[in-house]
Motif scaffolding. Sequence first.
Motif, PDB file in Angstrom:
ATOM      1  N   LEU A 108      -1.186 -46.995  18.158  1.00  0.00           N
ATOM      2  CA  LEU A 108      -1.459 -45.888  19.072  1.00  0.00           C
ATOM      3  C   LEU A 108      -2.855 -45.971  19.650  1.00  0.00           C
ATOM      4  CD1 LEU A 108       0.024 -42.992  16.911  1.00  0.00           C
ATOM      5  CD2 LEU A 108       1.149 -44.215  18.781  1.00  0.00           C
ATOM      6  N   ARG A 109      -3.011 -45.464  20.853  1.00  0.00           N
ATOM      7  CA  ARG A 109      -4.322 -45.431  21.494  1.00  0.00           C
ATOM      8  C   ARG A 109      -5.091 -44.157  21.166  1.00  0.00           C
ATOM      9  NH1 ARG A 109      -4.068 -48.209  27.430  1.00  0.00           N
ATOM     10  NH2 ARG A 109      -3.384 -50.260  26.709  1.00  0.00           N
ATOM     11  N   SER A 110      -4.379 -43.133  20.740  1.00  0.00           N
ATOM     12  CA  SER A 110      -5.023 -41.858  20.453  1.00  0.00           C
ATOM     13  C   SER A 110      -4.414 -41.250  19.203  1.00  0.00           C
ATOM     14  CB  SER A 110      -4.858 -40.896  21.633  1.00  0.00           C
ATOM     15  OG  SER A 110      -5.292 -39.600  21.286  1.00  0.00           O
ATOM     16  N   ASP A 111      -5.244 -40.673  18.357  1.00  0.00           N
ATOM     17  CA  ASP A 111      -4.753 -39.992  17.167  1.00  0.00           C
ATOM     18  C   ASP A 111      -3.969 -38.731  17.501  1.00  0.00           C
ATOM     19  OD1 ASP A 111      -5.782 -41.897  15.544  1.00  0.00           O
ATOM     20  OD2 ASP A 111      -7.500 -40.743  14.827  1.00  0.00           O
ATOM     21  N   ARG A 112      -4.026 -38.309  18.749  1.00  0.00           N
ATOM     22  CA  ARG A 112      -3.255 -37.137  19.148  1.00  0.00           C
ATOM     23  C   ARG A 112      -1.763 -37.388  18.990  1.00  0.00           C
ATOM     24  NH1 ARG A 112      -5.529 -36.203  25.100  1.00  0.00           N
ATOM     25  NH2 ARG A 112      -5.215 -38.466  25.003  1.00  0.00           N
ATOM     26  N   ASN A 115       0.773 -37.695  14.519  1.00  0.00           N
ATOM     27  CA  ASN A 115       1.769 -36.910  13.790  1.00  0.00           C
ATOM     28  C   ASN A 115       3.168 -37.078  14.376  1.00  0.00           C
ATOM     29  OD1 ASN A 115      -0.092 -35.908  11.953  1.00  0.00           O
ATOM     30  ND2 ASN A 115      -0.570 -34.110  13.203  1.00  0.00           N
ATOM     31  N   ALA A 116       3.234 -37.135  15.710  1.00  0.00           N
ATOM     32  CA  ALA A 116       4.541 -37.346  16.345  1.00  0.00           C
ATOM     33  C   ALA A 116       5.107 -38.707  15.976  1.00  0.00           C
ATOM     34  CB  ALA A 116       4.417 -37.220  17.861  1.00  0.00           C
ATOM     35  N   GLY A 117       4.216 -39.706  15.897  1.00  0.00           N
ATOM     36  CA  GLY A 117       4.655 -41.040  15.503  1.00  0.00           C
ATOM     37  C   GLY A 117       5.138 -41.076  14.071  1.00  0.00           C
ATOM     38  N   PHE A 118       4.392 -40.424  13.168  1.00  0.00           N
ATOM     39  CA  PHE A 118       4.812 -40.359  11.767  1.00  0.00           C
ATOM     40  C   PHE A 118       6.174 -39.682  11.638  1.00  0.00           C
ATOM     41  CE2 PHE A 118       0.156 -40.385  10.131  1.00  0.00           C
ATOM     42  CZ  PHE A 118       0.159 -41.773  10.150  1.00  0.00           C
ATOM     43  N   ASP A 119       6.353 -38.597  12.378  1.00  0.00           N
ATOM     44  CA  ASP A 119       7.637 -37.883  12.325  1.00  0.00           C
ATOM     45  C   ASP A 119       8.778 -38.787  12.770  1.00  0.00           C
ATOM     46  OD1 ASP A 119       6.391 -35.605  11.430  1.00  0.00           O
ATOM     47  OD2 ASP A 119       6.325 -34.618  13.391  1.00  0.00           O
ATOM     48  N   ARG A 120       8.502 -39.592  13.772  1.00  0.00           N
ATOM     49  CA  ARG A 120       9.550 -40.471  14.309  1.00  0.00           C
ATOM     50  C   ARG A 120       9.961 -41.538  13.298  1.00  0.00           C
ATOM     51  NH1 ARG A 120       9.870 -42.537  20.415  1.00  0.00           N
ATOM     52  NH2 ARG A 120      11.714 -43.850  20.279  1.00  0.00           N
ATOM     53  N   VAL A 121       8.981 -42.216  12.695  1.00  0.00           N
ATOM     54  CA  VAL A 121       9.331 -43.313  11.789  1.00  0.00           C
ATOM     55  C   VAL A 121       9.794 -42.801  10.434  1.00  0.00           C
ATOM     56  CG1 VAL A 121       7.769 -44.875  12.971  1.00  0.00           C
ATOM     57  CG2 VAL A 121       6.967 -43.661  10.942  1.00  0.00           C
ATOM     58  N   MET A 154       6.141 -46.552  16.741  1.00  0.00           N
ATOM     59  CA  MET A 154       5.129 -45.496  16.812  1.00  0.00           C
ATOM     60  C   MET A 154       4.766 -45.150  18.253  1.00  0.00           C
ATOM     61  SD  MET A 154       4.022 -44.212  13.856  1.00  0.00           S
ATOM     62  CE  MET A 154       2.317 -43.685  14.110  1.00  0.00           C
ATOM     63  N   MET A 155       4.760 -46.149  19.129  1.00  0.00           N
ATOM     64  CA  MET A 155       4.348 -45.926  20.513  1.00  0.00           C
ATOM     65  C   MET A 155       5.488 -45.426  21.404  1.00  0.00           C
ATOM     66  SD  MET A 155       4.111 -49.836  21.973  1.00  0.00           S
ATOM     67  CE  MET A 155       4.129 -49.331  23.693  1.00  0.00           C
ATOM     68  N   GLN A 156       6.641 -45.127  20.783  1.00  0.00           N
ATOM     69  CA  GLN A 156       7.809 -44.647  21.516  1.00  0.00           C
ATOM     70  C   GLN A 156       8.141 -45.583  22.685  1.00  0.00           C
ATOM     71  OE1 GLN A 156       7.925 -40.412  22.292  1.00  0.00           O
ATOM     72  NE2 GLN A 156       6.294 -40.033  20.810  1.00  0.00           N
ATOM     73  N   PRO A 157       8.484 -46.828  22.378  1.00  0.00           N
ATOM     74  CA  PRO A 157       8.695 -47.813  23.445  1.00  0.00           C
ATOM     75  C   PRO A 157       9.953 -47.543  24.258  1.00  0.00           C
ATOM     76  CG  PRO A 157       9.403 -48.713  21.344  1.00  0.00           C
ATOM     77  CD  PRO A 157       8.745 -47.390  21.036  1.00  0.00           C
ATOM     78  N   ASP A 158       9.881 -47.920  25.524  1.00  0.00           N
ATOM     79  CA  ASP A 158      11.078 -47.926  26.363  1.00  0.00           C
ATOM     80  C   ASP A 158      11.845 -49.236  26.185  1.00  0.00           C
ATOM     81  OD1 ASP A 158      10.536 -45.426  27.473  1.00  0.00           O
ATOM     82  OD2 ASP A 158       9.237 -46.291  29.006  1.00  0.00           O
TER      83      ASP A 158
END
Length: 237
Positions: A108-112, A115-121, A154-158
């Motif tokens: 990720l480029r930002s810690d913002r 949490n969304a990334g953690f929730d996803r994985v 984590m980066m929600q790739p397309d």
Amino acid sequence: MSDVKTAKLALDNVTSGYGHVDVIKSLSLDIRRGEIFALMGKNGMGKTTLLKTILGLLPLKKGRILLDGKPTDNLGPKGLVDAHVAYAPQDQPLFQDLTIRDNLRIALRSDRDLNAGFDRVQGHFPFLTDRLGQKAGTLSGGEQKMLIIARSLMMQPDLLLIDEISEGLQPTVIARIADALKTECEANGTTILIVEQHLSFVLGIADRWAVLKLGVIDDSGDIAGDTQDRILEHLRI
């Protein structure tokens, strides 16, 4: 081949390789939006070379690579990341001395977005978020492969490119990764190009397939009742 302008990823007469040696030869292929496409073939046929060419890690000698109908010539690896393209490589490039948290955070480029990334994985690999403080180097081989997939998500790739992720893994780990990939496609519309040799894994998750032989597409089709026999014929030769 469908219209290159409507495909998520399209390769149009692509030639690439190393120095004066052409490994990929005038190859055309399209990956439709939201599908899992499996690229198969024996070792040395050019599968990883093709992935590196798509990622801009190898020069494109001839042809075009289009992402959402637009040439990727000037994007480079950084531009592809900005375009939400992720890569899960074969050679496990984890930071062994860093924690699971920090290995995931690197995507990720930002810690913002952390949490969304953690929730996803966590939905795919709950054990990772239960052990965020553990060093990656202490994980088993299968756990490290799952961490590689988790980091790429984590980066929600397309578009997600995966290289031989199932190699050496136990069936239970393969099944967990398969479930994660299918869920990503169904829930988030993620497009996946997976290079694989594990036939039952491919048959369980892919929508379409192709066999690469000496840098060219030898056969391709939709996943159907005769797919296994067709692919096996190519892999035996």
